[in-house]
Design a protein around this motif. Structure first.
Motif, PDB file in Angstrom:
ATOM      1  N   SER A  84       0.811  -1.217   0.000  1.00 54.68           N
ATOM      2  CA  SER A  84       0.000   0.000   0.000  1.00 54.68           C
ATOM      3  C   SER A  84       0.846   1.269   0.000  1.00 54.68           C
ATOM      4  O   SER A  84       0.374   2.332  -0.405  1.00 54.68           O
ATOM      5  CB  SER A  84      -0.948   0.001   1.204  1.00 54.68           C
ATOM      6  OG  SER A  84      -0.223  -0.089   2.416  1.00 54.68           O
ATOM      7  N   THR A  85       2.100   1.193   0.455  1.00 59.33           N
ATOM      8  CA  THR A  85       2.973   2.371   0.449  1.00 59.33           C
ATOM      9  C   THR A  85       4.135   2.212  -0.532  1.00 59.33           C
ATOM     10  O   THR A  85       4.934   3.138  -0.693  1.00 59.33           O
ATOM     11  CB  THR A  85       3.548   2.624   1.855  1.00 59.33           C
ATOM     12  OG1 THR A  85       4.238   1.439   2.308  1.00 59.33           O
ATOM     13  CG2 THR A  85       2.440   2.972   2.835  1.00 59.33           C
ATOM     14  N   HIS A 112       5.204   3.440   6.686  1.00 58.79           N
ATOM     15  CA  HIS A 112       4.243   2.342   6.544  1.00 58.79           C
ATOM     16  C   HIS A 112       2.854   2.808   6.954  1.00 58.79           C
ATOM     17  O   HIS A 112       2.694   3.786   7.684  1.00 58.79           O
ATOM     18  CB  HIS A 112       4.674   1.143   7.379  1.00 58.79           C
ATOM     19  CG  HIS A 112       5.943   0.507   6.899  1.00 58.79           C
ATOM     20  ND1 HIS A 112       5.968  -0.474   5.940  1.00 58.79           N
ATOM     21  CD2 HIS A 112       7.248   0.757   7.230  1.00 58.79           C
ATOM     22  CE1 HIS A 112       7.228  -0.831   5.709  1.00 58.79           C
ATOM     23  NE2 HIS A 112       8.020  -0.097   6.470  1.00 58.79           N
ATOM     24  N   LEU A 113       1.856   2.056   6.467  1.00 60.86           N
ATOM     25  CA  LEU A 113       0.475   2.464   6.686  1.00 60.86           C
ATOM     26  C   LEU A 113      -0.305   1.463   7.528  1.00 60.86           C
ATOM     27  O   LEU A 113      -0.851   1.824   8.562  1.00 60.86           O
ATOM     28  CB  LEU A 113      -0.221   2.656   5.337  1.00 60.86           C
ATOM     29  CG  LEU A 113      -1.643   3.197   5.358  1.00 60.86           C
ATOM     30  CD1 LEU A 113      -1.667   4.578   5.988  1.00 60.86           C
ATOM     31  CD2 LEU A 113      -2.214   3.248   3.939  1.00 60.86           C
ATOM     32  N   ARG A 114      -0.360   0.201   7.080  1.00 64.49           N
ATOM     33  CA  ARG A 114      -1.222  -0.770   7.756  1.00 64.49           C
ATOM     34  C   ARG A 114      -0.479  -2.029   8.181  1.00 64.49           C
ATOM     35  O   ARG A 114      -0.393  -2.351   9.335  1.00 64.49           O
ATOM     36  CB  ARG A 114      -2.396  -1.167   6.853  1.00 64.49           C
ATOM     37  CG  ARG A 114      -3.330  -0.027   6.492  1.00 64.49           C
ATOM     38  CD  ARG A 114      -4.460  -0.521   5.605  1.00 64.49           C
ATOM     39  NE  ARG A 114      -5.379   0.539   5.243  1.00 64.49           N
ATOM     40  CZ  ARG A 114      -5.231   1.323   4.189  1.00 64.49           C
ATOM     41  NH1 ARG A 114      -4.183   1.152   3.399  1.00 64.49           N
ATOM     42  NH2 ARG A 114      -6.098   2.271   3.912  1.00 64.49           N
ATOM     43  N   LYS A 146      -1.870  -1.685  13.042  1.00 62.62           N
ATOM     44  CA  LYS A 146      -3.177  -1.274  13.531  1.00 62.62           C
ATOM     45  C   LYS A 146      -3.731  -2.184  14.628  1.00 62.62           C
ATOM     46  O   LYS A 146      -4.739  -1.845  15.249  1.00 62.62           O
ATOM     47  CB  LYS A 146      -4.177  -1.232  12.371  1.00 62.62           C
ATOM     48  CG  LYS A 146      -3.796  -0.281  11.235  1.00 62.62           C
ATOM     49  CD  LYS A 146      -3.820   1.159  11.677  1.00 62.62           C
ATOM     50  CE  LYS A 146      -3.557   2.099  10.499  1.00 62.62           C
ATOM     51  NZ  LYS A 146      -3.583   3.521  10.906  1.00 62.62           N
ATOM     52  N   ASP A 186      -8.534  -0.921  -0.555  1.00 68.81           N
ATOM     53  CA  ASP A 186      -7.683  -1.244   0.580  1.00 68.81           C
ATOM     54  C   ASP A 186      -6.926  -2.509   0.213  1.00 68.81           C
ATOM     55  O   ASP A 186      -7.494  -3.594   0.249  1.00 68.81           O
ATOM     56  CB  ASP A 186      -8.526  -1.467   1.836  1.00 68.81           C
ATOM     57  CG  ASP A 186      -7.666  -1.714   3.081  1.00 68.81           C
ATOM     58  OD1 ASP A 186      -6.466  -2.018   2.919  1.00 68.81           O
ATOM     59  OD2 ASP A 186      -8.189  -1.598   4.192  1.00 68.81           O
TER      60      ASP A 186
END
Length: 327
Positions: A84-85, A112-114, A146, A186
């Motif tokens: 995602s990144t 980083h995101l998730r 998360k 997502d």
């Protein structure tokens, strides 16, 4: 058709273990590191402003295979990435006195995101060609930013929305649909959007747990149809953008796409080994040869996963009983 193996590789499994994790210099509780799930939960209640996680690693390579094989200048690399990144970083592990390979890699939270993926790559020189990928860890580790509980598998997310007035503008184009499956919004979790204005009363029936026999039949058959649509969408997404190694061999993806392919490929291309099936499905899709014919197999595999035939059989029997009981 290119050969599957153009040079020798390590036949045995390479094992990767996260020994410990520190977050901003403080040790992460072992309850947030699951070795069976190969997952680390990096979210810490009350400490949402951390910056750097340091992962201390240990890898076990088949030393005898490496010593006897046609490889030289063998290097063991930890690879940390997130789709995602589009972030990818590596760290070199060093061989210790006990024969294991040890080292550390850092995860910078701001990059980083998730959910990041940690894997191991073994690289060496083969037949005079340096930088050949000769081995890798069989199952990657997941680093979840998360979650505070380490769970490998993540459920499909279900979102209810009125497509006519949805905040996501793209949903408005599907206002006449009862549901749609999104696999790219997502990348970490497929999403099923239920249209609250698509079929009157359908969402209420799906959310119910009791009701008449007819309502139960409708709930079972509809959830199976949604599941089949989700499996088909996830499979197409998983095979649409496969990475390849340096000799063009497709690489098994990570995240939710990995179990989707492992479960469906044996039914889509029966009788093949998983690696051969992955190569064949990629060549069919990219060349177009045989791709249209495979759609029936994909539908069959998705139906098998969602048990749609079983649910429809139950529905027919219920309707038959209801008709027979009418005066």
């Amino acid at each position: 058709m290119r050969p599957f193996l153009s040079y020798p590789r390590i036949p045995d499994t390479v094992e990767l273990e996260i020994v410990s994790v520190s977050v901003d210099g403080r040790d992460l509780p072992y309850s947030q590191i699951s070795r069976t799930e190969k997952t680390v939960a990096l979210h810490q209640t009350g400490r949402g402003d951390w910056d750097l996680a340091t992962l201390h690693l240990k890898a076990v390579l088949p030393d005898q295979e490496i010593a006897d094989g046609p490889w030289s200048d063998v290097v063991c690399l930890a690879v940390l990435s997130e789709n995602s990144t589009n972030v990818r970083s590596t760290a070199r592990l060093a061989k210790g006195r006990d024969g294991t390979w040890q080292g550390k890699i850092e995860l910078v939270r701001g990059r980083h995101l998730r959910r990041a993926v940690l894997s191991l790559a073994v690289v060496g020189e083969v037949n005079g060609v340096p930088g050949r990928a000769i081995g890798k860890s069989e199952a990657p580790w997941y680093l979840d930013l998360k979650e505070s509980t380490p769970r490998r598998q993540r459920e499909i997310k279900i979102v209810e929305a009125d497509f006519r007035e949805a905040s996501e503008e793209w949903l408005r184009g599907f206002k006449d649909s009862a549901w749609v499956v999104a696999t790219v919004e997502d990348p970490e979790i497929p999403i099923v959007y239920l249209n609250t204005s698509g079929v009157e009363g359908l969402v209420e029936v799906l959310n119910g747990t009791s009701g008449s026999a007819a309502e139960k039949v409708l709930r079972d058959t509809t959830t199976s149809q949604i599941a089949q649509d989700a499996w088909i969408a996830m499979f197409h997404t998983a095979v649409s953008n496969l990475d390849q190694d340096d000799d063009g061999t497709p690489i098994m993806p990570t995240g939710w796409q990995e179990p989707v392919l492992k479960m469906m490929l044996p039914d889509v291309l029966p009788g093949r080994q998983l690696t051969d099936a992955l190569r064949e499905i990629n060549e069919c899709r990219t060349s177009g040869a045989g791709w249209a014919e495979l759609q029936t197999n994909i539908q069959f595999a998705a139906g098998k996963r969602s048990q749609i035939a079983k649910k429809l059989t139950g529905a027919v029997r219920t309707v038959d009983r209801e008709e027979r009981s009418e005066p």
